[in-house]
Design a protein around this motif. Structure first.
Motif, PDB file in Angstrom:
ATOM      1  N   GLY A 128       0.812  -1.211   0.000  1.00  0.00           N
ATOM      2  CA  GLY A 128       0.000   0.000   0.000  1.00  0.00           C
ATOM      3  C   GLY A 128       0.843   1.257   0.000  1.00  0.00           C
ATOM      4  N   HIS A 129       1.957   1.230   0.742  1.00  0.00           N
ATOM      5  CA  HIS A 129       2.859   2.382   0.762  1.00  0.00           C
ATOM      6  C   HIS A 129       3.585   2.539  -0.565  1.00  0.00           C
ATOM      7  CE1 HIS A 129       2.192   3.530   4.872  1.00  0.00           C
ATOM      8  NE2 HIS A 129       2.558   2.354   5.340  1.00  0.00           N
ATOM      9  N   ARG A 130       3.868   1.417  -1.239  1.00  0.00           N
ATOM     10  CA  ARG A 130       4.602   1.479  -2.502  1.00  0.00           C
ATOM     11  C   ARG A 130       3.736   1.978  -3.652  1.00  0.00           C
ATOM     12  NH1 ARG A 130       6.874  -3.603  -0.946  1.00  0.00           N
ATOM     13  NH2 ARG A 130       5.371  -4.669  -2.272  1.00  0.00           N
ATOM     14  N   ALA A 131       2.426   1.722  -3.563  1.00  0.00           N
ATOM     15  CA  ALA A 131       1.566   2.047  -4.698  1.00  0.00           C
ATOM     16  C   ALA A 131       1.651   3.506  -5.118  1.00  0.00           C
ATOM     17  CB  ALA A 131       0.126   1.645  -4.391  1.00  0.00           C
ATOM     18  N   PRO A 132       1.532   4.490  -4.190  1.00  0.00           N
ATOM     19  CA  PRO A 132       1.662   5.886  -4.620  1.00  0.00           C
ATOM     20  C   PRO A 132       3.038   6.189  -5.201  1.00  0.00           C
ATOM     21  CG  PRO A 132       0.648   5.742  -2.444  1.00  0.00           C
ATOM     22  CD  PRO A 132       1.177   4.377  -2.769  1.00  0.00           C
TER      23      PRO A 132
END
Length: 229
Positions: A21-25
């Motif tokens: 989730g943190h990597r997606a942006p």
């Protein structure tokens, strides 16, 4: 499996999900930076230029993408999605058949004018993909127009419509014409759109007339209650 192992596996899963989730942006920012780098430096933009556009160190790119190929694939998907979002609403405009043919072409040309480097990049990858598959993919907006004409022919009892061959020819004509225009700008944008719309409709009309189907029949409105294709 012991309760301790289950707890450990669940914890690992939660951590992996949180990290993703943190990597997606960050991935999205890098993809957008890749699109910007391609626009500025051309289809052969390298990861150093992408990193500079993203404002990160080059190794940071590889924290989110396993290779340049993966990054370019995701950038192509991003570009294709942007182009599709621009073109698809134009497929449902009201008007004559020529106007219906013209509308999506007009939006495709407008997107190419605004994103010339990205359009060339997308067309280059599309050509390579089509050659690899040995046929044109139907994701191109012209597939909608060809399918509509072929559907009318099937209603008239013609099942031998060379749909893929017609589509591949029209796709090649439109894409190559826009690529040429992006490079040369040797005619006004509206003139290019008008010419391509007439040429596409001429091919479709000829395909109908050769099988004895009136183009006016193809142009007739969809009966009430009949789903749109």
């Amino acid at each position: 499996m012991s309760s301790a192992q289950k707890w450990e596996d669940t914890t690992k899963a939660r951590r992996a999900s949180s990290q993703a989730g943190h990597r997606a942006p960050a991935r999205e920012r890098i993809i957008q930076a890749a699109a910007a780098a391609i626009e500025e430096h051309g289809v052969n933009a390298d990861t150093g230029q992408v990193a500079a556009a993203a404002g990160v160190a080059r190794p940071h790119v590889y924290r989110h993408f396993s290779s340049k190929d993966e990054l370019m694939l995701e950038t192509a998907r991003y570009a294709a999605s942007s182009l599709k979002a621009r073109v698809l609403p134009a497929l449902s405009v009201d008007g004559t058949i020529l106007e219906k043919t013209r509308a999506p072409i007009e939006q495709a040309v407008a997107w190419a004018a605004e994103n010339p480097g990205l359009y060339l990049f997308l067309m280059d990858r599309s050509k390579a993909r089509d050659l690899e598959r040995g046929r044109a993919g139907r994701s191109h907006f012209l597939g909608e127009l060809v399918e509509a004409a072929a559907s009318r022919l099937r209603e008239e009892g013609y099942e031998d419509v060379p749909l893929d061959a017609v589509f591949a020819g029209l796709k090649g004509m439109v894409d190559t014409s826009i690529v040429w225009w992006v490079h040369h700008r040797d005619e006004e944008r509206e003139a290019l759109v008008d010419r391509l719309a007439r040429q596409v409709w001429l091919v479709l009309r000829t395909m109908l007339e050769e099988r004895g189907v009136s183009p006016e029949a193809f142009a007739s409105p969809t009966p009430e209650g009949t789903p749109q294709s």
